[in-house]
Design an enzyme around this catalytic site. Structure first.
Site, PDB file in Angstrom:
ATOM      1  N   TYR A   1     -12.686  -5.526  -0.540  1.00 39.36           N
ATOM      2  CA  TYR A   1     -13.928  -5.168  -1.222  1.00 39.36           C
ATOM      3  C   TYR A   1     -14.839  -6.369  -1.479  1.00 39.36           C
ATOM      4  CZ  TYR A   1     -17.186  -2.468  -4.029  1.00 39.36           C
ATOM      5  OH  TYR A   1     -18.309  -1.849  -4.478  1.00 39.36           O
TER       6      TYR A   1
ATOM      7  N   THR B   1       0.831  -1.204   0.000  1.00 40.95           N
ATOM      8  CA  THR B   1       0.000   0.000   0.000  1.00 40.95           C
ATOM      9  C   THR B   1       0.869   1.258   0.000  1.00 40.95           C
ATOM     10  OG1 THR B   1      -1.589  -1.232   1.323  1.00 40.95           O
ATOM     11  CG2 THR B   1      -1.944   1.121   1.130  1.00 40.95           C
ATOM     12  N   THR B   2       1.950   1.243   0.781  1.00 41.62           N
ATOM     13  CA  THR B   2       2.846   2.391   0.851  1.00 41.62           C
ATOM     14  C   THR B   2       3.562   2.611  -0.479  1.00 41.62           C
ATOM     15  OG1 THR B   2       3.134   1.951   3.201  1.00 41.62           O
ATOM     16  CG2 THR B   2       4.720   3.437   2.198  1.00 41.62           C
TER      17      THR B   2
ATOM     18  N   ILE C   1       7.090  -4.427   9.261  1.00 41.00           N
ATOM     19  CA  ILE C   1       7.086  -3.867   7.911  1.00 41.00           C
ATOM     20  C   ILE C   1       6.585  -2.443   8.088  1.00 41.00           C
ATOM     21  CG2 ILE C   1       6.151  -4.025   5.582  1.00 41.00           C
ATOM     22  CD1 ILE C   1       6.089  -7.036   5.886  1.00 41.00           C
TER      23      ILE C   1
ATOM     24  N   TYR D   1      -0.941 -10.740   4.649  1.00 47.71           N
ATOM     25  CA  TYR D   1      -1.065  -9.364   5.132  1.00 47.71           C
ATOM     26  C   TYR D   1      -2.496  -9.177   5.596  1.00 47.71           C
ATOM     27  CZ  TYR D   1      -0.799  -4.191   4.933  1.00 47.71           C
ATOM     28  OH  TYR D   1      -0.838  -2.848   5.212  1.00 47.71           O
TER      29      TYR D   1
ATOM     30  N   ARG E   1      -8.388  -1.698   6.086  1.00 46.11           N
ATOM     31  CA  ARG E   1      -8.370  -1.441   4.647  1.00 46.11           C
ATOM     32  C   ARG E   1      -9.155  -2.491   3.855  1.00 46.11           C
ATOM     33  NH1 ARG E   1      -4.954   2.440   2.543  1.00 46.11           N
ATOM     34  NH2 ARG E   1      -3.406   3.284   3.984  1.00 46.11           N
TER      35      ARG E   1
ATOM     36  N   LYS F   1       2.051 -10.295   8.159  1.00 45.29           N
ATOM     37  CA  LYS F   1       2.174  -8.882   8.501  1.00 45.29           C
ATOM     38  C   LYS F   1       0.850  -8.516   9.152  1.00 45.29           C
ATOM     39  CE  LYS F   1       2.465  -4.195   6.626  1.00 45.29           C
ATOM     40  NZ  LYS F   1       2.525  -3.365   5.391  1.00 45.29           N
TER      41      LYS F   1
END
Length: 291
Positions: free
Chosen positions: A106, A43-44, A202, A132, A137, A160
């Site tokens: 989603y 995402t980053t 992370i 993850y 999110r 993560k």
């Protein structure tokens, strides 16, 4: 294999395009600063707004530049299993050390759907997979029981964890076993996460303060939580400031203040407001990174 401070690497842009020269310089800087690994195109790394071709270019560039000196955990997640298979297979092809796969966002799959998704990815390539789990999110939350079932697969090696629930570390150790790698996905609680049994983070803030966070993680791994706490206190205002707006925008601005890269982000994200910039500047000063 995976431990310590692992920056969730930003993707630098210049005039809307990938800035690969700066990306290579960032990789070298992180290695010099003592980062224990890199996680590009999460995402980053602005994965939602990279094309497939850009995604793969960034992964290959990072793997090639690292050249085996530290582990690379390649972002490979998608809410489309077929698309995630493509990214996992590409990560294997170019020599990444592991693939980081977010829970599908989603779609809201069931726990049974999560097992089917990760099983398909496990079977598609001979590469270690790190789950993850980030419910804020992706909306869904992988339960410790589901994670324990997946952990029985030989190439699903860790998580993560960005739930923010420190009790999860203990629950997942019971479900998944002591050898299952647990990495924090939340900078502000990384110290406490390690005290519960985690082995690293992370990190977003690690993009701008890799030396400090590498030393904090090394202190934790050595059992010196007093030293680690001193460093955590030093960087806490920066952690908070970076996440006042979306973290990648915050950390790119912080990096721009140290002449590491541009603060350019892709829409629908925007660069920081002046008020947030002031908070980030204060955090950088508190951490001793800005005069």
């Amino acid at each position: 294999m995976l431990k310590g401070s692992i920056p969730a690497l930003v993707t630098p842009f210049r005039n809307g395009a990938l800035d690969l020269d700066t990306l290579k310089k960032l990789v070298e800087w992180h290695i010099e600063q003592g980062s224990h690994g890199l996680a590009p195109v999460g995402t980053t790394g602005e994965s939602p707004t990279l094309s497939h071709e850009e995604h793969e270019t960034v992964i290959e560039t990072v793997v090639t530049t690292v050249a085996g000196r530290i582990p690379v955990i390649a972002g490979a997640g998608s809410n489309n299993t077929a698309e995630a298979i493509r990214f996992v297979q590409f990560a294997k092809k170019v020599g990444a050390d592991a693939a980081l796969v977010v829970t599908p966002y989603y779609n809201k799959p069931t726990q049974r759907g999560l097992i089917a998704h990760y099983t398909a990815l496990h079977e598609c390539a001979e590469i270690p997979i790190v789950i993850y789990n980030i419910p804020p999110r992706s909306v869904i939350d992988m339960s410790p029981a589901t994670m324990g079932e997946l952990a029985r697969m030989p190439r699903i090696i860790g998580v993560k964890d960005a739930t923010g629930d420190l009790a999860r570390v203990c629950d997942q150790r019971i479900s998944c076993g002591r050898d299952f790698i647990q990495l924090s996905g939340e900078d502000a609680t990384a110290h406490g996460f390690n005290a519960q049994g985690g082995t690293g983070c992370i990190t977003v803030t690690g993009n701008v303060a890799p030396g400090l966070l590498s030393r904090m993680q090394e202190a934790c791994l050595a059992g010196d939580y007093a030293t680690a706490l001193e460093i955590q206190d030093k960087v806490m205002p920066l952690h908070k400031a970076v996440f006042t707006e979306p973290g990648l925008a915050g950390v790119k601005y912080a990096m721009s203040r140290l002449d590491l890269c541009s603060d350019e982000v892709r829409l629908p994200l925007t660069t920081l407001t002046d008020e947030t910039k002031a908070l980030v500047d204060d955090g950088l000063r508190h951490a001793g990174l800005l005069n």
